[in-house]
Design a protein around this motif. Structure first.
Motif, PDB file in Angstrom:
ATOM      1  N   UNK A  37     -29.241   2.348  49.518  1.00  0.00           N
ATOM      2  CA  UNK A  37     -29.107   0.941  49.150  1.00  0.00           C
ATOM      3  C   UNK A  37     -29.796   0.179  50.278  1.00  0.00           C
ATOM      4  N   UNK A  38     -30.732  -0.710  49.948  1.00  0.00           N
ATOM      5  CA  UNK A  38     -31.481  -1.406  50.990  1.00  0.00           C
ATOM      6  C   UNK A  38     -31.053  -2.859  51.130  1.00  0.00           C
ATOM      7  N   UNK A  53     -18.516  -4.311  50.391  1.00  0.00           N
ATOM      8  CA  UNK A  53     -17.295  -4.604  49.634  1.00  0.00           C
ATOM      9  C   UNK A  53     -17.266  -3.896  48.284  1.00  0.00           C
ATOM     10  N   UNK A  54     -18.398  -3.325  47.878  1.00  0.00           N
ATOM     11  CA  UNK A  54     -18.435  -2.608  46.600  1.00  0.00           C
ATOM     12  C   UNK A  54     -18.347  -1.103  46.856  1.00  0.00           C
ATOM     13  N   UNK A  55     -18.105  -0.344  45.809  1.00  0.00           N
ATOM     14  CA  UNK A  55     -17.976   1.107  45.937  1.00  0.00           C
ATOM     15  C   UNK A  55     -19.294   1.711  46.418  1.00  0.00           C
ATOM     16  N   UNK A  56     -19.217   2.452  47.519  1.00  0.00           N
ATOM     17  CA  UNK A  56     -20.398   3.075  48.092  1.00  0.00           C
ATOM     18  C   UNK A  56     -20.373   4.585  48.000  1.00  0.00           C
ATOM     19  N   UNK A  57     -19.612   5.129  47.076  1.00  0.00           N
ATOM     20  CA  UNK A  57     -19.523   6.594  46.946  1.00  0.00           C
ATOM     21  C   UNK A  57     -20.911   7.198  46.788  1.00  0.00           C
ATOM     22  N   UNK A  58     -21.236   8.143  47.675  1.00  0.00           N
ATOM     23  CA  UNK A  58     -22.515   8.827  47.617  1.00  0.00           C
ATOM     24  C   UNK A  58     -23.698   7.983  48.068  1.00  0.00           C
ATOM     25  N   UNK A  59     -23.434   6.875  48.779  1.00  0.00           N
ATOM     26  CA  UNK A  59     -24.518   5.972  49.151  1.00  0.00           C
ATOM     27  C   UNK A  59     -24.589   5.749  50.666  1.00  0.00           C
ATOM     28  N   UNK A  60     -25.796   5.419  51.120  1.00  0.00           N
ATOM     29  CA  UNK A  60     -26.064   5.055  52.508  1.00  0.00           C
ATOM     30  C   UNK A  60     -26.739   3.690  52.491  1.00  0.00           C
ATOM     31  N   UNK A  61     -26.217   2.756  53.274  1.00  0.00           N
ATOM     32  CA  UNK A  61     -26.814   1.427  53.384  1.00  0.00           C
ATOM     33  C   UNK A  61     -27.850   1.437  54.497  1.00  0.00           C
ATOM     34  N   UNK A  79     -17.427  -1.531  59.556  1.00  0.00           N
ATOM     35  CA  UNK A  79     -17.283  -0.073  59.437  1.00  0.00           C
ATOM     36  C   UNK A  79     -16.001   0.279  58.686  1.00  0.00           C
ATOM     37  N   UNK A  80     -14.915  -0.406  59.005  1.00  0.00           N
ATOM     38  CA  UNK A  80     -13.652  -0.145  58.303  1.00  0.00           C
ATOM     39  C   UNK A  80     -13.778  -0.473  56.819  1.00  0.00           C
ATOM     40  N   UNK A  81     -14.502  -1.544  56.499  1.00  0.00           N
ATOM     41  CA  UNK A  81     -14.740  -1.908  55.102  1.00  0.00           C
ATOM     42  C   UNK A  81     -15.583  -0.825  54.411  1.00  0.00           C
ATOM     43  N   UNK A  82     -16.592  -0.318  55.108  1.00  0.00           N
ATOM     44  CA  UNK A  82     -17.443   0.740  54.550  1.00  0.00           C
ATOM     45  C   UNK A  82     -16.625   2.002  54.262  1.00  0.00           C
ATOM     46  N   UNK A  83     -15.765   2.369  55.187  1.00  0.00           N
ATOM     47  CA  UNK A  83     -14.925   3.556  55.003  1.00  0.00           C
ATOM     48  C   UNK A  83     -13.980   3.352  53.820  1.00  0.00           C
ATOM     49  N   UNK A  84     -13.359   2.182  53.756  1.00  0.00           N
ATOM     50  CA  UNK A  84     -12.439   1.859  52.650  1.00  0.00           C
ATOM     51  C   UNK A  84     -13.132   2.000  51.290  1.00  0.00           C
ATOM     52  N   UNK A  85     -14.430   1.657  51.243  1.00  0.00           N
ATOM     53  CA  UNK A  85     -15.166   1.680  49.979  1.00  0.00           C
ATOM     54  C   UNK A  85     -16.089   2.891  49.831  1.00  0.00           C
ATOM     55  N   UNK A  86     -15.800   3.936  50.630  1.00  0.00           N
ATOM     56  CA  UNK A  86     -16.412   5.262  50.455  1.00  0.00           C
ATOM     57  C   UNK A  86     -17.900   5.366  50.746  1.00  0.00           C
ATOM     58  N   UNK A  87     -18.457   4.508  51.597  1.00  0.00           N
ATOM     59  CA  UNK A  87     -19.851   4.633  51.998  1.00  0.00           C
ATOM     60  C   UNK A  87     -20.010   5.872  52.860  1.00  0.00           C
ATOM     61  N   UNK A  88     -21.146   6.563  52.720  1.00  0.00           N
ATOM     62  CA  UNK A  88     -21.418   7.773  53.499  1.00  0.00           C
ATOM     63  C   UNK A  88     -21.974   7.448  54.872  1.00  0.00           C
TER      64      UNK A  88
END
Length: 167
Positions: A37-38, A53-61, A79-88
């Motif tokens: 995701x860019x 804030x959106x689901x980041x399952x399987x994604x890298x920003x 970072x805590x928000x990213x972890x909560x929403x499953x960003x890799x």
């Protein structure tokens, strides 16, 4: 498997491209990978919060901060928000902050440098755009693989089961 990239480069030599940019590792998770995701923004991380804030399952920003290290585009709260929403993972072509805390969080994080100063909030930036970092195009929805050896990109997901030992 901690050294994922050497094996991927050997096996998929024709399918990958190297991002020839030296970034420091700040997160606890290495290796990490996912669909890209860019975001392009300059010294304003308003849209970073929106995306994380959106689901980041399987994604890298991948955040292109134009290489600026005068303001931190990412820190402990994001970072805590990213972890909560499953960003890799998060990759920042710019600066981050709260590095001691980030080093303890289960998230892949790479950036140019650290800076203690927060960004302005102007709601400026562009997401889902092609980035050009170190003369390398970064396409939204491509795949990125990162470890302590660096970063590689691929136009499709690479099958990790072909490697000697699965990560």
């Amino acid at each position: 498997m901690k050294d994922l990239l050497p094996d991927l480069c050997d096996y998929y030599a024709q399918d990958i491209r190297l991002l020839p940019l030296t970034l420091r590792d700040y997160g606890c998770n290495s290796p990490f990978w996912g669909q890209i995701v860019t975001l392009r923004c300059f010294e304003d991380n308003s849209l970073v919060r929106d995306l994380l804030s959106i689901d980041g399952s399987g994604k890298v920003l991948f955040i292109d901060g134009h290489g600026s290290c005068r303001r931190a585009l990412f820190g402990d709260q994001l970072a805590l928000l990213a972890i909560k929403n499953n960003w890799q993972g998060i990759i920042v072509h710019g600066a981050i902050r709260d590095v001691e805390i980030l080093a303890q969080l289960p998230l892949g994080i790479k950036a140019l440098a650290a800076c203690p100063i927060k960004t302005d909030k102007r709601q400026m930036g562009e997401n889902n755009v092609v980035l050009n970092i170190a003369d390398t195009p970064i396409y939204p929805n491509d795949y990125i693989y990162a470890d302590l050896n660096g970063i590689i990109l691929a136009s499709k997901a690479l099958d990790l089961s072909v490697l000697k030992t699965e990560p």
